[in-house]
Design a protein around this motif. Structure first.
Motif: not given
Length: 217
Positions: A127-139, A141-149
Motif C-alpha cells: 500500500d505504498e503511495p509512490q508505487k504502481a499496482g492494484i491495491l489489495v482491496d481493489e483486486l 473488482g479489477f479482475l472482474t473488469l479484466c474478465a469483462e474486457l
C-alpha cells in the motif's frame, strides 16, 4: 555469481520447498546490459529474458529472437498506456498490468493484433503511495473488469517494500492468487528470490546477479 550459480540456487530452493525441479521460471533481466553479456547468456541456452523499457527492447530483441527461436521476452517494468500497441506486438508476457486505463488499452490491442501475451496483475502489497499496482482491496473488482474486457491474467506480480521482510508480501500475494484461481506468481528478485520460491513463486526476476552490474553511463 552468474547464470549457472543462480540456476543452481533456484533448483536448491525448489527442492527445499518440496517443489518439482523446473517449477520456477528464471527471467534474466537484461535491461541496460551490454550486448555481449546478453549474447553470452543466450549462447548458454537460456530462453526467458526481462526488459523494463519498450523502446530499448524494440531496438535489440527482434534481431536476437530471430537468431534464437524459442526465446521469450517479458515486460517487467512500468508500461505506459501509449506503448500498449508496441508491447503487445513485442512481448510474450507483461508483468505490470497495474491500472484500468492500461487494461483497456491492452484489451484493444490484443483484439486488434490477435496476439495475447501472458498477463500478470501487479499488486501493491505494501500500500505504498509512490508505487504502481492494484491495491489489495481493489483486486477483486479489477479482475472482474479484466474478465469483462476479455483479458485473462495468468497470475499476480508484486515488488515488496525495499525496507523490511519480503516474506509477508510473498505470502499475501500467494494467498490472493489462490483465492482468485490464478496459477502464476511473479515475485522475487536477486536479493530475495529464494524466499519467494519458498512461498510459491513461479517466476523470479534476476538481473545483475546473472549479467554483472549495470552501466547506466
Amino acid at each position: 555469481m552468474g547464470l549457472e550459480d543462480i540456476t543452481r540456487r533456484i533448483r536448491a530452493a525448489e527442492a527445499a520447498a518440496g517443489r518439482e525441479p523446473g517449477a520456477v521460471t528464471l527471467i534474466a533481466v537484461s535491461k541496460v546490459q551490454p550486448p555481449d553479456r546478453v549474447e553470452a547468456v543466450l549462447a548458454a541456452g537460456h530462453t526467458v529474458f526481462g526488459e523494463n523499457y519498450v523502446q530499448e527492447a524494440q531496438a535489440k530483441w527482434p534481431a536476437w529472437t530471430a537468431r534464437h527461436p524459442g526465446v521469450s521476452v517479458h515486460m517487467i517494468g512500468p508500461l505506459q498506456s501509449n506503448k500498449a500497441r508496441a508491447a503487445v506486438a513485442l512481448f510474450d508476457a507483461i508483468h505490470s498490468l497495474d491500472r484500468v486505463t492500461l487494461a483497456r488499452k491492452l484489451a484493444q490491442q490484443i483484439d486488434e493484433q490477435g496476439r495475447s501475451p501472458q498477463l500478470f496483475v501487479q499488486v501493491n502489497t505494501g500500500d505504498e503511495p509512490q508505487k504502481a499496482g492494484i491495491l489489495v482491496d481493489e483486486l477483486p473488482g479489477f479482475l472482474t473488469l479484466c474478465a469483462e474486457l476479455g483479458l485473462r491474467p495468468q497470475g499476480l506480480m508484486c515488488i515488496p517494500p525495499e525496507d523490511g521482510d519480503p516474506a509477508p508480501h510473498f505470502a499475501l500475494l500467494a494467498r490472493l492468487a489462490a483465492d482468485h484461481g490464478l496459477p502464476g506468481l511473479s515475485m522475487g528478485m536477486s536479493a530475495d528470490f529464494e524466499t519467494a520460491i519458498a512461498h510459491g513463486a513461479t517466476h523470479v526476476r534476476v538481473g545483475s546477479a546473472i549479467f554483472g552490474a549495470r552501466d547506466y553511463g
